[in-house]
Design a protein around this motif. Structure first.
Motif, short mmCIF file in Angstrom:
data_model
loop_
_atom_site.label_atom_id
_atom_site.label_comp_id
_atom_site.label_asym_id
_atom_site.label_seq_id
_atom_site.Cartn_x
_atom_site.Cartn_y
_atom_site.Cartn_z
N ASN A 1 0.80 -1.23 0.00
CA ASN A 1 0.00 0.00 0.00
C ASN A 1 0.83 1.28 0.00
OD1 ASN A 1 -2.43 -1.57 0.26
ND2 ASN A 1 -1.94 -1.79 2.42
N SER B 1 2.48 -5.20 -2.17
CA SER B 1 1.30 -5.15 -3.04
C SER B 1 0.58 -3.81 -2.99
CB SER B 1 0.34 -6.27 -2.64
OG SER B 1 -0.08 -6.06 -1.33
N ASN B 2 -0.32 -3.62 -3.96
CA ASN B 2 -1.17 -2.43 -4.08
C ASN B 2 -0.36 -1.15 -4.19
OD1 ASN B 2 -3.74 -1.29 -4.34
ND2 ASN B 2 -3.95 -0.94 -2.14
N CYS C 1 -1.57 3.18 -4.58
CA CYS C 1 -2.96 3.40 -4.23
C CYS C 1 -3.17 4.87 -3.85
CB CYS C 1 -3.40 2.48 -3.09
SG CYS C 1 -2.49 2.68 -1.57
N GLY C 2 -4.41 5.30 -3.86
CA GLY C 2 -4.70 6.67 -3.51
C GLY C 2 -5.14 7.45 -4.73
N SER D 1 0.99 -6.47 -6.88
CA SER D 1 -0.20 -5.86 -7.48
C SER D 1 -0.07 -4.35 -7.43
CB SER D 1 -1.47 -6.30 -6.74
OG SER D 1 -1.46 -5.81 -5.43
N PHE D 2 -0.89 -3.69 -8.25
CA PHE D 2 -0.88 -2.24 -8.35
C PHE D 2 -2.28 -1.70 -8.16
CE2 PHE D 2 2.78 -3.67 -10.66
CZ PHE D 2 3.74 -2.72 -10.39
N ALA D 3 -2.35 -0.46 -7.70
CA ALA D 3 -3.65 0.23 -7.70
C ALA D 3 -3.98 0.55 -9.15
CB ALA D 3 -3.57 1.51 -6.88
N ARG D 4 -5.26 0.49 -9.50
CA ARG D 4 -5.62 0.50 -10.92
C ARG D 4 -5.26 1.79 -11.66
NH1 ARG D 4 -10.24 3.60 -11.50
NH2 ARG D 4 -10.07 3.33 -13.75
N ILE D 5 -5.47 2.95 -11.03
CA ILE D 5 -5.18 4.17 -11.79
C ILE D 5 -3.68 4.33 -11.97
CG2 ILE D 5 -5.59 6.65 -12.00
CD1 ILE D 5 -8.03 6.45 -10.38
N TYR E 1 -1.56 1.97 -12.30
CA TYR E 1 -1.20 1.01 -13.34
C TYR E 1 -1.50 1.58 -14.72
CZ TYR E 1 -1.01 -3.54 -15.75
OH TYR E 1 -0.70 -4.58 -16.58
#
Ligand code: SF4
Lengths: 159, 427
Positions: free
Chosen positions: A11, A57-58, A61-62, A84-88, A90
């Motif tokens: 995060n 992971s992630n 984010c934010g 993993s990545f936060a979608r925006i 990425y």
């Protein structure tokens, strides 16, 4: 080929990658001076062109601030390697053509150490760890994303 | 074969497909797009780079489907932000974008507040915005997702963008809402349960009797914070409440979409609203939750009632009920989320209540919510806030701390100077 900068936590958010007060800045070089300021103010000095960021992971984010991948790419980060990545984050990384978000499994994160020398072979979907003489699989990009990566960003992509 | 969710149906319509399934990657048409004084200059920069390459950009795809807000750095915090706002004005003038909500020129405010106050987005539409909390507007029964500025520039040029169709998590909130509980408590509880990446790449849909009974503004708090769980979008089917809200604001026609009765959800979560407690997210994550009563000894420096999450008219009303006729013990800042809300709050007497309680009332702005200006936190300061994020340094110094809570909890805490359950201060 590049060296690893490892920040082994989950995060990592855009507020520490590039804090809010810098959002008004749109000069890429100026943004780079503050990359990862909330986690390690010495980060920009440590990174050389072509290096890698390995994290939990992630990542990212934010907020939707594209300043985050811009600042990281501008200091020299070529790829971020994380489970993993936060979608925006990425899609900004890919669509802006700034750097590669590379997904690996959590076990692989443990095998990579700070300062390891790596090479990414996208066509083979693998990472070569030169320091440890090892190699790891990466999660392939979905077809459309691979095409955008090849084009160097969404703006250059023609459906 | 099972049916489709509202999210899948809106995406399929916009992609010109009969049907889409989770994980399909498609280009979709866009109905509405928003950018603000942070994403806008980025978009303008992308346009500039194209012009440097010799591409003449004389028009955008559809100026009537675009709107622009000034919210993060207004009133201009310094020269750079003043120039950013000027850049926006030049851009909207050049491309004929009429819906530019300028600071100090009639209606203006935070982008995710104007999107509903001004009925910018309608049920069934596909809406993208250059801000992560664009999810908020999904409460209008629309697909609403945040994008970065390159994607927004692409939309302005082409009117479409790619999406991976998300799986949908369904949250059924049942029961009668107790008077001390707000939508903020519900969503904090959910994020605490599923985690800040619990909905990564997914849609979060809300339904159930408690959601049906929530007002429009309260529903918007639920979808606003789906971003904090990593969701692509948050969504609530439009119903009579939505239609009534829109009737007061627009004559525009729209075509609402609802999930098929046999739609497939990747997971279903059920909550009983009666069982919820006033909830607080501790530093440094919106998922780090506990009951407000567990934190009764936590001393505070500041209470903040602001942002797209927690400064809508009803947020202000609930806070005012608690503050009425009393005095705050710590510095308290109230910033209504839009000019229209500010005016309604004046007419209802809420602003007088805040000021008589000793709070300061400021103009609508993102300001301190993202640690930009207008009241950022100093080193070691502790704030309780109606906003949506509390990452390190979010509201100021990297060693400051933010607790997230409902407007009721924040108002109650302002009165005692410690984190306080609203039940412990009401007469
Ligand atoms: S009020 Fe806060 S969360 Fe809302 S748009 Fe502004 S900075 Fe983002």
């Amino acid at each position: 080929m590049g060296r690893v900068h490892k920040y082994d936590r989950d995060n990592i958010d855009t507020d520490v990658i590039i804090p809010g007060p810098y959002l008004k800045i749109h000069d890429h070089k100026e943004l780079a001076k503050h990359a990862m300021e909330g986690i390690d103010p010495t980060f920009p000095e440590k990174v050389s062109q072509g290096d890698f960021l390995v994290t939990g992971s992630n990542f990212g984010c934010g907020s939707s601030r594209e300043h985050a991948p811009i600042a990281l790419a501008q200091v020299g980060i070529k790829a971020i390697i994380a489970p993993s990545f936060a979608r925006i984050f990425y899609r900004n990384a890919v669509d802006g053509g700034y750097l590669l978000p590379i997904e690996i499994d959590e076990q692989t994160v443990k095998k990579i150490s700070d300062k390891d020398e790596l090479k990414i072979e996208l066509a083979q979907n693998r990472i070569i760890n030169i320091t440890k003489n090892d190699q790891y699989p990466i999660k392939p990009f979905p077809e459309l994303i691979a095409k955008i990566v090849d084009a160097g960003g969404l703006m250059n992509y023609r459906p | 074969m099972a049916g489709s969710t509202i999210t899948e149906k809106i995406l399929a319509r916009a992609a010109g497909k009969q049907r889409l399934y989770p994980n399909d990657v498609v280009f979709t048409k866009v109905d509405k797009v928003m950018m603000h004084d942070v994403s806008g200059p980025g978009v303008i920069k992308v346009f500039g780079e194209w012009e440097k390459k010799g591409v003449k950009l004389e028009r955008i795809w559809d100026p009537d489907r675009v709107w622009v807000t000034e919210d993060h750095f207004v009133p201009a915090s310094d020269r750079v932000s003043a120039e950013n706002v000027n850049m926006l004005s030049n851009f909207t003038r050049k491309f004929g974008i009429n819906k530019h909500f300028k600071y100090g020129l009639g209606q203006y405010g935070i982008c995710h507040t104007l999107s509903h106050e001004e009925a910018m987005v309608l049920p069934g539409e596909l809406y993208v915005g250059g801000d992560s909390h664009t999810n908020t507007t999904g409460a209008m029964g629309a697909f609403a997702a945040g994008l970065g500025h390159t994607d927004i520039a692409y939309v302005l040029m082409n009117g479409e963008i790619w999406f991976k169709v998300p799986e949908t998590l369904l949250f059924k909130i049942e029961g009668n809402k107790p008077p001390h509980i707000m939508a903020k408590d519900i969503i904090l509880q959910i994020i605490g349960d599923i985690g800040t990446d619990g909905a990564n790449y997914k849609a979060m849909q809300f339904s159930g009797t408690a959601v049906k009974n929530l007002t429009m503004e309260e529903r918007l708090t639920l979808t606003n914070m789906t971003t904090e769980a990593g969701a692509k979008n948050g969504i609530i089917e439009a119903d009579e409440t939505t239609f009534a809200y829109l009737r007061e604001r627009t004559d525009a026609k729209y075509a609402p979409v609802v999930s098929d009765h046999d739609a497939e959800y990747s997971e279903v979560f059920t909550y009983e609203i009666e069982k919820l407690e006033p909830t607080v997210a501790k530093p440094f994550s919106p998922g780090n939750i506990t009951a407000a009563r567990d934190l009764q000894t936590t001393e505070l420096d500041k209470a903040y009632i602001g942002s797209c999450t927690g400064a809508k008219l009803e947020d202000l009303r609930e806070a005012a009920k608690i503050l009425k006729g009393k005095k705050v013990k710590i510095r308290t800042e109230v910033l209504p989320a839009a000019q229209s809300i500010y005016m309604k709050a004046i007419k209802e007497g809420l602003i007088t209540i805040f000021m008589e309680a000793g709070a300061v009332v400021g103009p609508p702005t993102c300001g301190a919510c993202c640690g930009a200006h207008m009241g950022v936190l100093g080193k070691g300061e502790i704030c309780i806030s109606t906003t949506n994020r509390n990452f390190p340094g979010r509201m100021g110094h990297i060693e400051s701390q933010t607790y997230l809570a409902s407007p009721m909890v924040v108002a109650a805490s302002a009165l005692t100077g410690k984190i306080t359950d609203p039940r412990d201060v009401t007469n």
